[in-house]
Scaffold this motif. Sequence first.
Motif, PDB file in Angstrom:
ATOM      1  N   ARG A 272       0.815  -1.205   0.000  1.00 24.92           N
ATOM      2  CA  ARG A 272       0.000   0.000   0.000  1.00 24.92           C
ATOM      3  C   ARG A 272       0.854   1.263   0.000  1.00 24.92           C
ATOM      4  NH1 ARG A 272      -3.883   0.133  -2.418  1.00 24.92           N
ATOM      5  NH2 ARG A 272      -4.820   1.835  -1.208  1.00 24.92           N
ATOM      6  N   GLY A 276       0.769   4.352  -2.531  1.00 26.20           N
ATOM      7  CA  GLY A 276       0.511   5.711  -2.062  1.00 26.20           C
ATOM      8  C   GLY A 276       1.594   6.695  -2.427  1.00 26.20           C
ATOM      9  N   ASP A 435      -4.142   1.720   6.094  1.00 28.50           N
ATOM     10  CA  ASP A 435      -3.985   2.086   4.697  1.00 28.50           C
ATOM     11  C   ASP A 435      -3.225   3.410   4.654  1.00 28.50           C
ATOM     12  OD1 ASP A 435      -4.120   1.963   1.923  1.00 28.50           O
ATOM     13  OD2 ASP A 435      -6.211   1.350   1.915  1.00 28.50           O
ATOM     14  N   TYR A 439      -5.608   7.333   0.457  1.00 20.93           N
ATOM     15  CA  TYR A 439      -6.907   6.690   0.233  1.00 20.93           C
ATOM     16  C   TYR A 439      -8.031   7.710   0.363  1.00 20.93           C
ATOM     17  CZ  TYR A 439     -10.639   3.283   0.337  1.00 20.93           C
ATOM     18  OH  TYR A 439     -11.766   2.565   0.047  1.00 20.93           O
ATOM     19  N   ARG A 440      -8.933   7.687  -0.619  1.00 23.35           N
ATOM     20  CA  ARG A 440     -10.084   8.586  -0.580  1.00 23.35           C
ATOM     21  C   ARG A 440     -11.262   7.923  -1.284  1.00 23.35           C
ATOM     22  NH1 ARG A 440     -10.643  14.706  -3.268  1.00 23.35           N
ATOM     23  NH2 ARG A 440     -12.783  15.078  -2.552  1.00 23.35           N
TER      24      ARG A 440
END
Length: 477
Positions: A272, A276, A435, A439-440
């Motif tokens: 992750r 990101g 996370d 993240y959105r």
Amino acid sequence: MSILQTTYPLFLNNRPAQPNTDLAVTDKFTGEVAFRVAQADAAMIDEAIAGAVKAAQPMARMASFERQAVLQHCVDRFRARADELAYALCVEAGKPIRDSEGEVSRLIDTFRIAAEEAVRMTGEVQPLDISARARGYQGMWKRVPIGPCSFISPFNFPLNLAAHKIAPALAVGCPFVMKPASRTPLGALIIGDVLAETNLPPGAFSILPASRDGADLFTTDDRLKLLSFTGSPDVGWDLKARAGKKKVTLELGGNAAVVIDHDADLEDAVTRVIFGAFYQSGQSCIGVQRILIHADIYDRVRAMLVEHTSALVCGDPKERDTFVGPMISEGEATRLEQWIAEAVATGARLLCGGERRGAMLTPTLLEDVDPAAQLNVDEAFGPVAFLQRFSSIDEAFDIVNDSRFGLQAGIFTRDLFKALDAWDRLDVGGVVINDVPSYRVDNMPYGGVKDSGLGREGVRFAMEDMTEIRNLVIRRN
């Protein structure tokens, strides 16, 4: 996949217009001009604002189901034009095609959410008889559209961040004028093309690519009741200072941190974090920039991160296996290359990457970055992140908060109490557990504190910003 159209009009008071083809939009991978777009002058912007003023009452009088129908039309048409939207995004932004397709799906989600929320703009019945003097009085309030809005959208998510302004405005009944980013105007213009198919009142929308020098009216004109800007902090705060009496919402930058605690699932966390940090070449205000790793697992996680980062495929964003495409310009890649050099010169260790060819910058990891280095203090906005050790969660929280930014933070931990402590103590707009801060989901409240901005996006929350409360008091005896 290709687009036959190479010239795009602007949209002035709901209608396409092609006064010129002055704005050249380049293929960010090849550097060649791919499209030509009409560019508005000050007179057109003034005409668009006048049109929005005239449209304010007709827009406010639209029934909820009528606003919902406009938004649902957009959902249907975006689905039909999904390949065109993705290809345009891939070319104009240099965003890998799979990520471009993902952004189209988010565009659709955002308009779909707005269609649902358009019929949920509720108020409240409020008892006023809180003391003897108010006996017999009844109160209630509702939300009404704030009026003509000004939107300025950025280059990095030219579809979805435009959608986060346009869709809520349509849901509440606000006319708007929009200035899309000059480097990536196509997405907003295709949205305009779809809106032109609807029966919105004349003047309900204008989408006007314009030079920064010629676009002052988007900020300073007092006929506009709200300015919503997404972009760099320096520009955003300057616009707020010049905006006059209008309401201002700002979605600005960040240098987002992620914390990997010793009890985390390391394979999952590394996967992750790589996403990101390097998704769409790191050009996201919530891209992972600071990677904080517990000392007990630091060496292991560092080796995993370097291995995964070095394996990322860089190249032509039109190829489906490409993960990292070009940055938005060679100038931006050069700036970040210089930041990396400054960090290394002041004691940082380059772990991998750091090679530039034109606008391409290979994914880069460093460690031991000086706290005063630009890479630590400011927003990198590119494919660069650095590692830092911590010994306790309290120390990690202090490091996260030691920033002028406060958009989102991510925490990888299995400890519920640490997760709740992060929610309480981190001075950011959002905390993401297990996370990355990148993240959105498009219905959640999204925005920052400190230099990261004012207000919240996420359709329902943006609708609140685009409305005012109107109270009613009834004396019943």
